[in-house]
Design a protein around this motif. Structure first.
Motif, short mmCIF file in Angstrom:
data_model
loop_
_atom_site.label_atom_id
_atom_site.label_comp_id
_atom_site.label_asym_id
_atom_site.label_seq_id
_atom_site.Cartn_x
_atom_site.Cartn_y
_atom_site.Cartn_z
N GLY A 229 0.80 -1.21 0.00
CA GLY A 229 0.00 0.00 0.00
C GLY A 229 0.83 1.27 0.00
N ILE A 230 0.90 1.97 -1.14
CA ILE A 230 1.63 3.23 -1.21
C ILE A 230 0.76 4.28 -1.90
CG2 ILE A 230 3.87 2.07 -1.34
CD1 ILE A 230 3.94 2.98 -4.34
N GLY A 231 1.11 5.53 -1.67
CA GLY A 231 0.59 6.62 -2.47
C GLY A 231 -0.65 7.32 -1.97
N GLY A 232 -1.42 6.72 -1.05
CA GLY A 232 -2.65 7.36 -0.61
C GLY A 232 -3.38 6.52 0.41
N GLY A 233 -4.65 6.87 0.65
CA GLY A 233 -5.43 6.18 1.66
C GLY A 233 -4.83 6.40 3.03
N TRP A 234 -5.25 5.57 4.01
CA TRP A 234 -4.69 5.74 5.35
C TRP A 234 -3.40 4.95 5.52
CZ3 TRP A 234 -4.11 1.23 8.00
CH2 TRP A 234 -4.98 0.18 7.72
N ILE A 235 -2.98 4.22 4.49
CA ILE A 235 -1.76 3.42 4.60
C ILE A 235 -0.57 4.07 3.89
CG2 ILE A 235 -2.02 2.00 2.52
CD1 ILE A 235 -1.16 0.72 6.07
N GLY A 236 -0.84 5.02 2.98
CA GLY A 236 0.24 5.66 2.23
C GLY A 236 0.85 6.82 2.99
N HIS A 237 2.01 7.28 2.49
CA HIS A 237 2.74 8.35 3.19
C HIS A 237 2.98 9.57 2.32
CE1 HIS A 237 3.71 4.63 5.40
NE2 HIS A 237 3.67 5.41 6.44
N SER A 238 2.78 9.43 1.01
CA SER A 238 2.97 10.55 0.11
C SER A 238 2.38 10.18 -1.25
CB SER A 238 4.46 10.88 -0.06
OG SER A 238 4.66 11.79 -1.14
N PRO A 239 1.81 11.13 -1.97
CA PRO A 239 1.33 10.82 -3.31
C PRO A 239 2.45 10.51 -4.29
CG PRO A 239 1.10 13.16 -2.84
CD PRO A 239 1.47 12.50 -1.55
N VAL A 240 3.70 10.84 -3.91
CA VAL A 240 4.86 10.51 -4.75
C VAL A 240 5.75 9.49 -4.04
CG1 VAL A 240 4.80 12.64 -6.07
CG2 VAL A 240 6.05 12.58 -3.90
N GLU A 241 5.14 8.58 -3.32
CA GLU A 241 5.88 7.61 -2.51
C GLU A 241 6.80 6.72 -3.34
OE1 GLU A 241 4.76 4.84 1.38
OE2 GLU A 241 3.22 5.95 0.28
N LEU A 242 6.36 6.40 -4.56
CA LEU A 242 7.21 5.56 -5.42
C LEU A 242 8.57 6.21 -5.67
CD1 LEU A 242 6.02 3.52 -8.47
CD2 LEU A 242 8.17 4.75 -8.57
N ALA A 243 8.60 7.53 -5.73
CA ALA A 243 9.86 8.24 -5.97
C ALA A 243 10.87 7.96 -4.87
CB ALA A 243 9.61 9.74 -6.08
N ALA A 244 10.39 7.79 -3.63
CA ALA A 244 11.32 7.48 -2.53
C ALA A 244 11.96 6.12 -2.75
CB ALA A 244 10.56 7.50 -1.20
N TYR A 245 11.19 5.15 -3.24
CA TYR A 245 11.76 3.83 -3.54
C TYR A 245 12.77 3.92 -4.67
CZ TYR A 245 8.70 1.15 -0.51
OH TYR A 245 8.09 0.60 0.58
N GLN A 246 12.43 4.68 -5.71
CA GLN A 246 13.33 4.79 -6.84
C GLN A 246 14.63 5.45 -6.42
OE1 GLN A 246 11.54 6.52 -10.27
NE2 GLN A 246 13.36 6.31 -11.56
N ARG A 247 14.54 6.51 -5.64
CA ARG A 247 15.76 7.19 -5.19
C ARG A 247 16.58 6.30 -4.26
NH1 ARG A 247 14.20 13.58 -4.08
NH2 ARG A 247 13.03 13.89 -6.02
N ALA A 248 15.90 5.57 -3.36
CA ALA A 248 16.62 4.67 -2.47
C ALA A 248 17.36 3.61 -3.28
CB ALA A 248 15.65 4.01 -1.49
#
Length: 577
Positions: A229-248
């Motif tokens: 669960g990424i990107g939204g809802g009550w489980i996500g942390h940012s609408p651009v959460e995938l970018a954090a994975y890509q940068r990591a």
């Protein structure tokens, strides 16, 4: 041919039924070249003599929450408190140590994680006491299930939800006392009222959290995971959460392969050709990106949708009311769906039409009914997906649902890690007549359902060796056996859940899950065999490798570069050529 790495003198459990064991394994350019006679006589840049240590395929956690876990490692952890007095003391100490910037008391949040009412005799904190401790500093204390949270009046006031007349959101509850006053407990989607005041997290913070989390994963033998669960809802942390994975990943800070599930809420209508999805308006991500997009290290998995709540919070959608017990009168409580079932069906069908596989969070048997019905209908209309559809948790599964799951090819991810901490509480909630339906394992396999090992971390313990032990003995914290004894797995079945089973459930069986020529060189080195150890959870992870590069070692001496010296007290040595 010169290999990059040769493992020898090892007890290799391949999980390949055609070649179940070996003693040597060769690796070149991140892939397995061969075993035993396949690599006999080949030269290698590095040769690692394991002196009988056990090598298994790298462990796969098919359902966890890595960003949440990593962020929690930097927050106040209250999981160790036993009794509300200890909990209050932890909060008071944190307030004293971190009073917050001067003049910003109303916006300097106190964030805590790991609350579980079962650690406090079934009791929840008194909001009046929380207000006395925190004053005007807003508090958000997440329940370890993720399906509820404890907040104070300052947080509710910031959210505009402190008034008795404030309505509950669809799919959530602001719990109130007899006079209509909020108690501080917010369930399911009601959490978003407060969470939205904190979100989004900066990408840099998320990247750091992912590094923290995946370093822990590597130390526990985990080489792949699915972020549920990424990107939204009550489980996500940012609408651009995938970018954090890509940068990591780009910065070398992601220490395991990741499959990411965007939550259904982030998908939006797509304006493609009418022939692309006749009869259904598709919903997805821009450019038509869908499940399977990405590479071997970072990819998109199914779209995640929450159908109901949790057993620990007694918000799961069940067909018979929860049992009343010493801490709660459950008369009439059959849980609830997170949205209207017709709305859920329409949204899932739109995502499926756009090419997404579906991962439906369904805890109660009534939610499992809904998930099977919707997913099977999508499969009949649009066909099956290369990445399997899944039911996340499938916590309460009636006997009649087993055949339906198998017929639809739906994979399941029940978490054995729940048995120890939550088993006694779930037994009280479900009662003796239904407890045999809870967190099945063996009967899934017997029915032909793909069973994936997973943790739901940080909701529960994420250590795979302890998870395997739990699948084998199913013991609760009181020592009782959880559920039906016939659901206990054999050690080989438990290992398969976190290797071949998890690989199949994530659509990656052709790449990983077993140690075979041509597959990714992801492996874990253990101090003994999980197939014969007296206790699997007593084993140690000596090393972990992803694509033939070591992400973890038990002792000093870099294993990812030039190797020298023993890996574990003389149990493994390396030479260079």
């Amino acid at each position: 041919m010169k290999l990059d790495l040769l493992l020898r003198n090892a007890d290799i459990i391949t999980m390949d039924p055609l070649r179940p064991s070996a003693t040597s394994l060769g690796i070149w350019q991140g892939r397995i070249v061969g075993l035993d006679e396949d690599v006999a006589g080949l030269d290698a840049a590095e040769v690692l003599d394991l002196d009988g240590a056990t090598v298994t395929p790298g462990f796969i956690d098919a359902h966890c929450h890595s960003a949440w876990f990593g962020l929690g490692l930097g927050e106040l952890d209250v999981a160790g408190a036993r009794g509300l007095a200890q909990l209050y003391a932890l909060l008071e100490a944190e307030i004293a140590a971190q009073p917050g910037p001067a003049g910003t008391a109303s916006t300097s949040w106190l964030l805590a994680t790991g609350f579980n009412q079962q650690h406090h005799g079934g009791e929840f904190p008194d909001i009046a006491v929380l207000d006395r401790i925190t004053g005007e500093r807003p508090l958000l204390m997440r329940h370890n299930s993720g399906h509820m949270a404890v907040v104070n009046t300052a947080a509710l006031r910031l959210a505009g939800a402190d008034d008795a007349s404030f309505p509950d959101p669809d799919g959530g509850v602001i719990v109130r006392d007899g006079a209509g006053r909020p108690t501080g407990l917010v369930e399911e989607t009601a959490q978003q009222l407060v969470q939205q005041l904190i979100l989004p997290y900066p990408i840099a913070d998320l990247e750091t959290a992912l590094e923290r989390a995946t370093r822990r994963y590597a130390s526990e033998g985990i080489t792949s995971f699915t972020e549920a669960g990424i990107g939204g809802g009550w489980i996500g942390h940012s609408p651009v959460e995938l970018a954090a994975y890509q940068r990591a990943a780009e910065n070398g800070r992601l220490h395991a392969r990741a499959q990411l599930m965007p939550v259904l809420e982030v998908l939006r209508p797509l304006a493609g050709h009418d022939q692309d999805s006749p009869g259904v308006a598709p919903a997805g991500l821009d450019l038509g990106i869908a499940t399977g997009f990405g590479g071997e290290f970072l990819s998109l998995g199914p779209a995640k949708v929450f159908l109901d709540g949790s057993l620990l919070g007694e918000t799961a959608a069940v067909s018979q009311e929860f049992c009343s017990h010493s801490h709660k009168d459950n008369a009439g409580n059959v849980g609830y769906f997170q949205a209207d079932p017709l709305q859920l069906r329409a949204e899932i069908e739109a995502a499926y039409a756009a090419g997404w596989s579906i991962a439906a969070h369904a805890i109660g048997d009534r939610a499992v009914d809904l998930a099977i019905d919707i997913i099977a209908g999508c499969e009949r209309r649009f066909g099956r997906r290369a990445v399997p559809n899944r039911i996340e948790h499938a916590s309460m599964t009636r006997p009649d649902q087993l055949e339906q799951l198998a017929a639809a090819g739906i994979a399941v991810t029940p978490q054995a890690s729940f048995f120890h901490e939550g088993g006694d509480g779930m037994t009280a909630s479900l009662g003796p007549e239904r407890i045999g339906w809870a967190y099945r394992a063996s009967s899934f396999l017997e029915a032909g359902v793909t069973l994936a090992g997973s943790s739901d971390r940080p909701v529960a313990d994420g250590n795979v060796l302890r998870g395997m032990q739990a699948f084998v003995d199913r013991r609760t914290s009181s020592g009782a056996l959880f559920g039906n004894p016939s659901e206990c797995l054999t050690p080989r079945q438990a290992l398969a859940a976190y290797t071949t089973g998890a690989a199949a459930a994530t659509g990656a069986a052709q790449l990983k899950g077993s140690l075979e020529p041509g597959k990714l060189a992801d492996f874990t080195v253990l101090s003994g065999s999980p197939l014969t150890a007296e206790r699997i959870d007593g084993l140690e992870v000596l090393a972990t490798a992803v694509g033939g590069r070591f992400t973890h070692k038990a002792l000093p001496g870099p294993l990812s570069g030039p190797l020298s010296g023993p890996l574990s007290g003389g149990a493994a040595a390396v030479r260079h050529q």
